[in-house]
Design an enzyme around this catalytic site. Structure first.
Site, PDB file in Angstrom:
ATOM      1  N   ASN A  40       2.567   0.511   9.539  1.00  0.00           N
ATOM      2  CA  ASN A  40       2.588  -0.895   9.968  1.00  0.00           C
ATOM      3  C   ASN A  40       3.172  -1.058  11.367  1.00  0.00           C
ATOM      4  OD1 ASN A  40       3.661  -1.352   6.685  1.00  0.00           O
ATOM      5  ND2 ASN A  40       1.666  -2.069   7.360  1.00  0.00           N
ATOM      6  N   HIS A  68      -2.878   1.371   5.386  1.00  0.00           N
ATOM      7  CA  HIS A  68      -3.280   0.845   6.693  1.00  0.00           C
ATOM      8  C   HIS A  68      -3.467   1.962   7.734  1.00  0.00           C
ATOM      9  CE1 HIS A  68      -2.910  -3.405   5.739  1.00  0.00           C
ATOM     10  NE2 HIS A  68      -1.737  -3.169   5.172  1.00  0.00           N
ATOM     11  N   HIS A 153       3.289   6.259  -1.224  1.00  0.00           N
ATOM     12  CA  HIS A 153       2.996   4.909  -0.755  1.00  0.00           C
ATOM     13  C   HIS A 153       2.253   4.174  -1.871  1.00  0.00           C
ATOM     14  CE1 HIS A 153       2.880   2.232   2.749  1.00  0.00           C
ATOM     15  NE2 HIS A 153       1.682   1.844   2.341  1.00  0.00           N
TER      16      HIS A 153
END
Length: 268
Positions: A40, A68, A153
């Site tokens: 991020n 991401h 994650h």
């Protein structure tokens, strides 16, 4: 050996607190190896090569990713020349980069860093348990490898706990990322693996998981998007976890760390 893991670095505010606090933290505590989750780091969405180098310049030795990973499309290219940028190991075969890397600590110790992505309330990817088992095959703590750090994650704490117990005794640290909220369950499991369900984030906690509050609140209330999520830019908290190992690579101490921002300070 002393290892430090920093939770998800969110936007410029998160990068600023890492750059301001990490060098002093390393000096005070004598950390030999530092890992940060950077998925991020670029405005809340992905990571750029310039940001990767900025994190390395202030003392980060390896950067893990998550769902991401590819939000900044350049990461698909530069990850091939960045062995210390580690993407989830259970992405499909042929995905650029690697999900596990053996790197050298300042002391010369061999540290394996593994990144895996959970599947509960997340993308439907390959089995993370099997992928990490394959990466660890042939490696033994205290023998072929001096430490193993796994960044899992994932969304569900149950899945994170299962992961911790699965690799208890095989890893030095199993730490969760993704929810951006630090948990209070730091402990050493029976087999000698340090465990924490979520390290939290390095970011502005006067936010909704690192994002300015208006748009997330609007979407929860109306179900309608009125704009983009934007990373919050107020004073940030550095959140992470420090682990000390014995000669076998297993943990003998685990300490949660919170510095700056609106959360109560801890560790460091």
């Amino acid at each position: 050996m002393k290892l430090l893991f920093l939770g998800d670095v969110v936007g410029r505010s998160g990068r600023n607190v890492v750059q301001a606090e990490l060098p002093g933290l390393i000096e005070r505590c004598g950390y030999d190896f530092v890992v940060a989750n950077g998925e991020n780091a670029a405005g809340g969405f992905g990571i750029t090569e310039a940001i990767l180098h900025d994190l390395m310049d202030c003392g980060v030795d390896a950067v893990t990713l998550g769902n991401h990973a590819w939000d900044q499309r350049e990461a698909l290219v530069f990850i091939e020349r960045a062995p210390n940028l580690i993407r989830p190991i259970n992405f499909p075969a042929g995905t650029p980069g690697s999900g596990a890397s053996i790197l050298s600590a300042k002391s010369g110790a061999r540290v394996m860093v593994i990144n895996a992505l959970g599947r509960i309330f997340m993308q439907a990817l390959d089995d993370p348990f099997a992928a990490v088992e394959a990466a660890l095959e042939g490696h033994t703590l205290g023998d072929s490898i001096d430490a193993v750090l796994i960044d899992f994650h994932a969304e569900a704490t149950s899945e994170k706990l299962a992961f911790g117990y699965q690799f208890d005794g095989q890893a030095t640290l199993v730490v969760g990322t993704h929810t951006h909220v630090p948990t209070a369950d730091a402990r050493i499991l029976p087999g000698g693996t340090a465990y924490l369900s979520d390290a939290g984030m390095c970011g502005d906690y006067d936010s909704i998981i690192g994002m300015k509050k208006h748009e997330p609140m609007n979407r929860f209330r109306t179900g309608i998007s009125s704009g983009r999520f934007e990373a919050a830019d107020g004073p940030a908290t550095l959140c992470g976890v420090g682990v000390e190992t014995d000669g076998s690579g297993r943990a003998v101490n685990i300490e949660t760390i919170r510095i700056g921002g609106v959360l109560d300070a801890a560790g460091g």
